[in-house]
Design a protein around this motif. Structure first.
Motif, PDB file in Angstrom:
ATOM      1  N   PHE A   1      -0.602 -21.576 -35.869  1.00  0.00           N
ATOM      2  CA  PHE A   1      -1.412 -20.360 -35.930  1.00  0.00           C
ATOM      3  C   PHE A   1      -1.727 -19.777 -34.553  1.00  0.00           C
ATOM      4  N   THR A   2      -1.748 -20.603 -33.530  1.00  0.00           N
ATOM      5  CA  THR A   2      -2.096 -20.109 -32.192  1.00  0.00           C
ATOM      6  C   THR A   2      -1.048 -20.517 -31.170  1.00  0.00           C
ATOM      7  N   LYS A   3      -0.787 -19.634 -30.217  1.00  0.00           N
ATOM      8  CA  LYS A   3       0.214 -19.915 -29.186  1.00  0.00           C
ATOM      9  C   LYS A   3      -0.333 -20.802 -28.075  1.00  0.00           C
ATOM     10  N   TYR A   4      -1.614 -20.612 -27.748  1.00  0.00           N
ATOM     11  CA  TYR A   4      -2.185 -21.325 -26.602  1.00  0.00           C
ATOM     12  C   TYR A   4      -3.557 -21.897 -26.964  1.00  0.00           C
ATOM     13  N   LEU A   5      -3.885 -22.998 -26.332  1.00  0.00           N
ATOM     14  CA  LEU A   5      -5.219 -23.589 -26.410  1.00  0.00           C
ATOM     15  C   LEU A   5      -5.737 -23.743 -24.991  1.00  0.00           C
ATOM     16  N   VAL A   6      -6.996 -23.365 -24.772  1.00  0.00           N
ATOM     17  CA  VAL A   6      -7.612 -23.514 -23.450  1.00  0.00           C
ATOM     18  C   VAL A   6      -8.965 -24.215 -23.618  1.00  0.00           C
ATOM     19  N   PRO A   7      -8.956 -25.549 -23.685  1.00  0.00           N
ATOM     20  CA  PRO A   7     -10.226 -26.286 -23.736  1.00  0.00           C
ATOM     21  C   PRO A   7     -10.791 -26.456 -22.323  1.00  0.00           C
ATOM     22  N   ILE A   8     -12.001 -25.955 -22.119  1.00  0.00           N
ATOM     23  CA  ILE A   8     -12.649 -26.009 -20.807  1.00  0.00           C
ATOM     24  C   ILE A   8     -13.773 -27.036 -20.874  1.00  0.00           C
ATOM     25  N   CYS A   9     -13.648 -28.104 -20.096  1.00  0.00           N
ATOM     26  CA  CYS A   9     -14.639 -29.190 -20.118  1.00  0.00           C
ATOM     27  C   CYS A   9     -14.908 -29.648 -21.564  1.00  0.00           C
ATOM     28  N   GLY A  10     -13.844 -29.926 -22.289  1.00  0.00           N
ATOM     29  CA  GLY A  10     -13.974 -30.404 -23.657  1.00  0.00           C
ATOM     30  C   GLY A  10     -13.090 -31.618 -23.864  1.00  0.00           C
ATOM     31  N   SER A  11     -13.261 -32.292 -24.972  1.00  0.00           N
ATOM     32  CA  SER A  11     -12.471 -33.487 -25.253  1.00  0.00           C
ATOM     33  C   SER A  11     -11.974 -33.449 -26.691  1.00  0.00           C
ATOM     34  N   ALA A  12     -10.844 -34.106 -26.919  1.00  0.00           N
ATOM     35  CA  ALA A  12     -10.294 -34.199 -28.264  1.00  0.00           C
ATOM     36  C   ALA A  12     -10.945 -35.332 -29.046  1.00  0.00           C
ATOM     37  N   LYS A  13     -11.617 -36.207 -28.345  1.00  0.00           N
ATOM     38  CA  LYS A  13     -12.341 -37.312 -28.975  1.00  0.00           C
ATOM     39  C   LYS A  13     -13.568 -37.604 -28.126  1.00  0.00           C
ATOM     40  N   THR A  14     -14.728 -37.573 -28.736  1.00  0.00           N
ATOM     41  CA  THR A  14     -15.967 -37.792 -27.991  1.00  0.00           C
ATOM     42  C   THR A  14     -16.001 -39.229 -27.469  1.00  0.00           C
ATOM     43  N   SER A  15     -16.231 -39.376 -26.176  1.00  0.00           N
ATOM     44  CA  SER A  15     -16.250 -40.702 -25.558  1.00  0.00           C
ATOM     45  C   SER A  15     -17.528 -41.453 -25.926  1.00  0.00           C
ATOM     46  N   LEU A  16     -17.487 -42.766 -25.751  1.00  0.00           N
ATOM     47  CA  LEU A  16     -18.672 -43.578 -26.013  1.00  0.00           C
ATOM     48  C   LEU A  16     -19.805 -43.199 -25.060  1.00  0.00           C
ATOM     49  N   HIS A  17     -19.446 -42.863 -23.829  1.00  0.00           N
ATOM     50  CA  HIS A  17     -20.448 -42.443 -22.846  1.00  0.00           C
ATOM     51  C   HIS A  17     -21.133 -41.158 -23.296  1.00  0.00           C
ATOM     52  N   ASN A  18     -20.332 -40.216 -23.769  1.00  0.00           N
ATOM     53  CA  ASN A  18     -20.864 -38.951 -24.267  1.00  0.00           C
ATOM     54  C   ASN A  18     -21.759 -39.192 -25.488  1.00  0.00           C
ATOM     55  N   TYR A  19     -21.302 -40.060 -26.387  1.00  0.00           N
ATOM     56  CA  TYR A  19     -22.094 -40.408 -27.574  1.00  0.00           C
ATOM     57  C   TYR A  19     -23.460 -40.951 -27.154  1.00  0.00           C
TER      58      TYR A  19
ATOM     59  N   SER B   1     -13.358 -30.735 -15.322  1.00  0.00           N
ATOM     60  CA  SER B   1     -14.238 -30.525 -14.170  1.00  0.00           C
ATOM     61  C   SER B   1     -14.425 -31.847 -13.456  1.00  0.00           C
ATOM     62  N   ARG B   2     -14.231 -31.867 -12.150  1.00  0.00           N
ATOM     63  CA  ARG B   2     -14.379 -33.117 -11.398  1.00  0.00           C
ATOM     64  C   ARG B   2     -15.817 -33.619 -11.402  1.00  0.00           C
ATOM     65  N   THR B   3     -16.768 -32.723 -11.633  1.00  0.00           N
ATOM     66  CA  THR B   3     -18.175 -33.155 -11.596  1.00  0.00           C
ATOM     67  C   THR B   3     -18.794 -33.247 -12.987  1.00  0.00           C
ATOM     68  N   ASP B   4     -17.978 -33.082 -14.033  1.00  0.00           N
ATOM     69  CA  ASP B   4     -18.467 -33.210 -15.403  1.00  0.00           C
ATOM     70  C   ASP B   4     -18.715 -34.689 -15.697  1.00  0.00           C
TER      71      ASP B   4
END
Length: 285
Positions: free
Chosen positions: A141-159, A278-281
């Motif tokens: 459905f889409t030609k391009y994806l632009v995830p900015i400071c996002g993840s495909a799977k939430t990390s344990l640290h983020n959780y 992002s290097r500081t994220d």
């Protein structure tokens, strides 16, 4: 970061009468969106992020910016208070999944707006997670994806980090173990505690060390916390914040497959992907 003053300029709605959630609940939902340049043949979708509203997510849409020649559809997540949410629907389901967001957005685009394909899905934070889900759920459905400071799977640290603001809210005296709503009370102390607890996670240690808040016209860090975090989150609904935080914690594109394989889900993406970390994220990347 959230904005304290709500701006409803240009917002429209699409109603899906019998929307089926991944929890198997079926319920009418209303999707809030704003569209720009509707005559353009190329469409870009921008979903909101956590703490974001439609009119705080007008990324790159101003004249002479990178998306000014595209049709841009900015869509509010279910649960953010603009689309159907606990705050505006007493019968709203108690759990949300990213797949619910994408299926509702697909309905908006195809059934309501008549869009048959996207040039790109662009998103920041939870918007970036939605971009990954788009690529896995509707790969053609889409030609391009632009995830900015996002993840495909939430990390344990983020959780784990999200457990802090959630606990600050749900353990506040005025949240009353969830009984505040039935009593018609807003858990102001809990919402402000949520914002104060969240604040340090959103920006890097270097940002604070270099006193970047001074460039915002603020003389000290306490003013920054109060005006940019406590005050804005006070305007939110507690249950909206919580249902979105739980969805964020459960983020995993592997759920788009029967075998739950996160890596195979990523391999199924056909769109070209521009990953912008992002290097500081401190939690997404």
């Amino acid at each position: 970061m959230p904005s304290p003053a709500y701006d409803g300029t240009g917002i429209e709605h699409h109603v899906i009468p019998s929307f089926k959630f991944t929890s198997d609940a079926t319920h009418s939902v209303r999707i809030a969106y704003r569209s720009f340049n509707s005559s353009s043949p190329r469409t870009v979708l921008i979903p909101t992020c956590y703490g974001g509203r439609i009119n705080t997510t007008l990324t790159f849409t101003a004249p002479n910016q990178s998306l000014s020649s595209y049709r841009v559809v900015v869509v509010a997540m279910l649960g953010n208070g603009e689309s159907s949410s606990p705050s505006n629907d007493p019968y709203f389901p108690t759990e949300l999944d990213y797949r619910d967001q994408i299926n509702a957005q697909y309905s908006l685009l195809t059934e309501h707006l008549g869009i048959r394909g996207l040039e790109a899905v662009i998103g920041f934070s939870m918007g970036g997670q939605q971009a990954y889900y788009w690529g896995c759920m509707y790969p053609k459905f889409t030609k391009y994806l632009v995830p900015i400071c996002g993840s495909a799977k939430t990390s344990l640290h983020n959780y784990a980090f999200l457990e802090g603001p959630k606990a600050a809210l749900t353990n506040s005296v005025d949240y009353e173990d969830g009984a505040h709503r039935a009593k018609g009370r807003k858990p102001v102390r809990g919402l402000r505690a949520f914002g104060r607890t969240y604040c340090a996670w959103a920006l890097s240690a270097t940002w604070f060390r270099e006193r970047k808040f001074e460039s915002m016209g603020l003389s000290n860090v306490e003013d920054f916390i109060k005006t940019r975090w406590e005050d804005p989150f006070e305007s939110w609904d507690a249950e909206d914040l919580l249902i979105l935080a739980r969805m964020w914690q459960a983020g995993d594109v592997g759920k788009t497959r029967r075998d739950g394989d996160y890596l195979k889900a990523l391999e199924s993406i056909e769109a070209n992907v521009l990953v912008m970390p992002s290097r500081t994220d401190t939690y997404f990347t």
